[in-house]
Design an enzyme around this catalytic site. Structure first.
Site, PDB file in Angstrom:
ATOM      1  N   ASP A   1       5.996   0.932   6.931  1.00 12.42           N
ATOM      2  CA  ASP A   1       4.569   0.707   6.688  1.00 12.42           C
ATOM      3  C   ASP A   1       4.035   1.773   5.733  1.00 12.42           C
ATOM      4  O   ASP A   1       3.498   2.770   6.176  1.00 12.42           O
ATOM      5  CB  ASP A   1       3.824   0.758   8.020  1.00 12.42           C
ATOM      6  CG  ASP A   1       2.373   0.355   7.914  1.00 12.42           C
ATOM      7  OD1 ASP A   1       1.993  -0.271   6.916  1.00 12.42           O
ATOM      8  OD2 ASP A   1       1.609   0.682   8.847  1.00 12.42           O
TER       9      ASP A   1
ATOM     10  N   HIS B   1       2.983   2.771  13.031  1.00  6.36           N
ATOM     11  CA  HIS B   1       2.067   3.900  13.235  1.00  6.36           C
ATOM     12  C   HIS B   1       2.609   4.943  14.209  1.00  6.36           C
ATOM     13  O   HIS B   1       1.834   5.577  14.936  1.00  6.36           O
ATOM     14  CB  HIS B   1       0.701   3.401  13.721  1.00  6.36           C
ATOM     15  CG  HIS B   1      -0.030   2.564  12.728  1.00  6.36           C
ATOM     16  ND1 HIS B   1      -1.294   2.056  12.970  1.00  6.36           N
ATOM     17  CD2 HIS B   1       0.295   2.140  11.471  1.00  6.36           C
ATOM     18  CE1 HIS B   1      -1.697   1.364  11.914  1.00  6.36           C
ATOM     19  NE2 HIS B   1      -0.745   1.398  10.989  1.00  6.36           N
TER      20      HIS B   1
ATOM     21  N   HIS C   1       0.833  -1.203   0.000  1.00  4.33           N
ATOM     22  CA  HIS C   1       0.000   0.000   0.000  1.00  4.33           C
ATOM     23  C   HIS C   1       0.869   1.255   0.000  1.00  4.33           C
ATOM     24  O   HIS C   1       1.913   1.323   0.648  1.00  4.33           O
ATOM     25  CB  HIS C   1      -1.020   0.003   1.140  1.00  4.33           C
ATOM     26  CG  HIS C   1      -0.473   0.058   2.532  1.00  4.33           C
ATOM     27  ND1 HIS C   1      -0.156   1.241   3.163  1.00  4.33           N
ATOM     28  CD2 HIS C   1      -0.217  -0.926   3.432  1.00  4.33           C
ATOM     29  CE1 HIS C   1       0.253   0.992   4.396  1.00  4.33           C
ATOM     30  NE2 HIS C   1       0.244  -0.316   4.584  1.00  4.33           N
TER      31      HIS C   1
ATOM     32  N   GLU D   1      -4.945   1.965   2.433  1.00  4.18           N
ATOM     33  CA  GLU D   1      -5.081   0.725   3.208  1.00  4.18           C
ATOM     34  C   GLU D   1      -5.351   1.040   4.667  1.00  4.18           C
ATOM     35  O   GLU D   1      -6.141   0.359   5.330  1.00  4.18           O
ATOM     36  CB  GLU D   1      -3.804  -0.114   3.072  1.00  4.18           C
ATOM     37  CG  GLU D   1      -3.844  -1.450   3.800  1.00  4.18           C
ATOM     38  CD  GLU D   1      -3.356  -1.392   5.235  1.00  4.18           C
ATOM     39  OE1 GLU D   1      -3.570  -2.372   5.973  1.00  4.18           O
ATOM     40  OE2 GLU D   1      -2.780  -0.356   5.631  1.00  4.18           O
TER      41      GLU D   1
END
Length: 469
Positions: free
Chosen positions: A294, A427, A282, A328
């Site tokens: 990420d 995150h 993503h 995503e």
């Protein structure tokens, strides 16, 4: 030639012979040889890291619906065109947006101290001037659900559950429910706000964001995550037996509906171009770090793997599509859009795999294929064996963005990465390029190039119609 390698080769040849005899899916000896050569080339290339460096430097944070998102789409198209993909295009993905705004918290009494928090995605704002209330502590989401109806009336709920560290990331599922459902469950008990221990495995004083959802018909209350040390601090204060009052200020708000894009690059097959293999990751990230792990790493791995195949003298038999999925993070929106747009083409998708678990080394390959194709998968695993990868089982998930396609019955693979420290950075502001190990990235690319090339070349297919939810 080492005896172990000879034994592996003999077993592989026996599997191939048996497969041909039974008319089962298999690979030609020449294709296995080329796959091994591609593997070795991947280990000597730095293209994967260069791609991640480019994305994190030239774009950086790219939360869905922000200017960074738009910049990432432009970057993705330009990168695939620069690398020479046969076709490059975008497909629209529309969704609601959310803006973070100011966020702060502090203990007002009995021991005044600042706290480090971050708002959870799609949280509502606190009233102007902030929200002050007494804290009520719960061990986990289940304890909150089991509490009396008015247990948290007028209070800020604090859920203190801790995520367990694991190589396969299995601690995430049980812990993350507090993030996704906590606000609505707290509101049902009369709470005016909620704080959760960050869903992560680190002890750094930074909080982990992530999306949450409000239950229809339930009062919306502001929701935030605490850094792990600040969650510990609250626990210590509460243990002393005095009421703990906290003030939290969140300025988040919903934005306008926005249209981003899935970015797709294709290597067009030479014999069966209408059939294709999907590899992808993503393109969006959260806004706190630069999205290196990420999922910049996944972008680098899959694009670099495809480029190695693109540079071969001849195109593979089937097409290979690299998909950079949009949004995503806020609900698999790009994956859902792709599955809907291509719902009438499912039987042409030979198989798929997504890289979305950082940059740790791959240690196992799992499949979700028809039983007669498992010997072919084990042949594939044999080519990966020098990378330290072994075959696992036939119950793969494929990756988050592939869930909608998987539900429509495609075969999928999971190339399992070592995620022991992945949730230290997940995150957070600390998801940055320095956390990406170039050597581990190469090993990932080597595995993906084997998977993509052999899947595009195989005699037969992996099957469809699994309808695995």
């Amino acid at each position: 030639m080492k005896l172990k390698y000879v034994s592996t080769l003999v077993v592989s040849c026996f599997i191939a012979f048996s497969a041909v005899a039974n008319n089962a899916p298999n690979f030609d000896d020449e294709d296995l040889k080329v796959a091994a050569q591609l593997r070795d080339k991947a280990l000597d290339s730095s293209l994967d890291y260069d791609i991640v460096e480019s994305l994190t430097t030239e774009v950086g944070p790219r939360m869905a619906g922000t200017p960074g998102d738009a910049a990432a789409v432009k970057w993705g198209v330009a990168k695939l065109e620069e690398l020479g993909f046969d076709k490059v295009w975008t497909e629209p993905v529309t969704f609601p947006t959310w803006k973070r705004g100011v966020e702060s918290a502090e203990v007002l009494s009995p021991y005044p101290q600042p706290l480090v928090i971050t708002a959870l995605g799609f949280s509502v704002a606190t009233p102007e001037g902030g929200l002050s209330a007494e804290i009520i502590e719960f061990e986990d989401l289940e304890a909150l659900k089991a509490a009396p109806a008015d247990a948290a009336k007028g209070k800020i709920v604090f859920i203190k559950n801790r995520m367990e560290r694991a190589r396969d990331g299995s601690g995430y599922g049980p812990a993350v429910a507090a993030r996704g459902q906590g606000a609505s469950e707290a509101a049902k008990k009369g709470a005016v706000g909620i704080l959760i221990r960050s869903i992560g495995t680190d002890s750094h004083r930074m909080a982990h964001t992530g999306v949450m959802r409000y239950e229809e018909g339930i009062t919306k209350i502001p929701a935030a995550a605490l850094s792990a040390p600040d969650a510990d601090l609250l626990e210590n204060m509460i243990r002393r037996g005095k009421p703990v009052t906290v003030k939290m200020t969140i300025g988040a708000k919903n934005g306008e509906e926005y249209t981003s894009h899935n970015v797709i690059g294709e290597i067009t097959g030479s014999e069966k171009p209408e059939e294709y293999v999907i590899i992808g990751a993503h393109l969006d990230s959260w806004d706190l770090g630069t999205g290196a792990l990420d999922d910049g790493a996944g972008i680098g791995i899959t694009v670099a793997a495809a480029k190695l195949i693109l540079d071969l003298p001849e195109r593979p038999k089937r097409s290979i599509r690299v998909i950079m999925f949009a949004n995503e993070e806020q609900g698999l929106i790009g994956g859902k859009a792709y599955a809907e747009a291509h719902k009438d083409d499912i039987k042409n998708i030979i198989t798929a795999a997504e890289s979305d678990f950082g940059a740790g080394k791959i240690w196992r390959i799992d499949s979700k294929v028809k039983p007669e194709a498992i010997p072919a998968v084990k042949q594939m695993a044999d080519v990966m064996a020098p990378l330290g990868i072994s075959y696992g089982n036939n119950n793969a998930g494929g990756g988050p963005d592939l869930i909608p396609l998987r539900g429509k019955g495609i075969s999928v693979f999971s190339l399992r990465q070592d995620g022991t420290d992945y949730f230290d950075y997940h995150h957070t502001p600390n998801d940055t390029l320095d956390k990406v190990d170039p050597e581990s990235l190469k090993q990932n690319t080597a595995a993906y190039v084997i998977f993509a090339y052999l899947s595009a070349q195989m005699n037969g297919d992996f099957g469809t119609g699994f309808n695995q939810k």
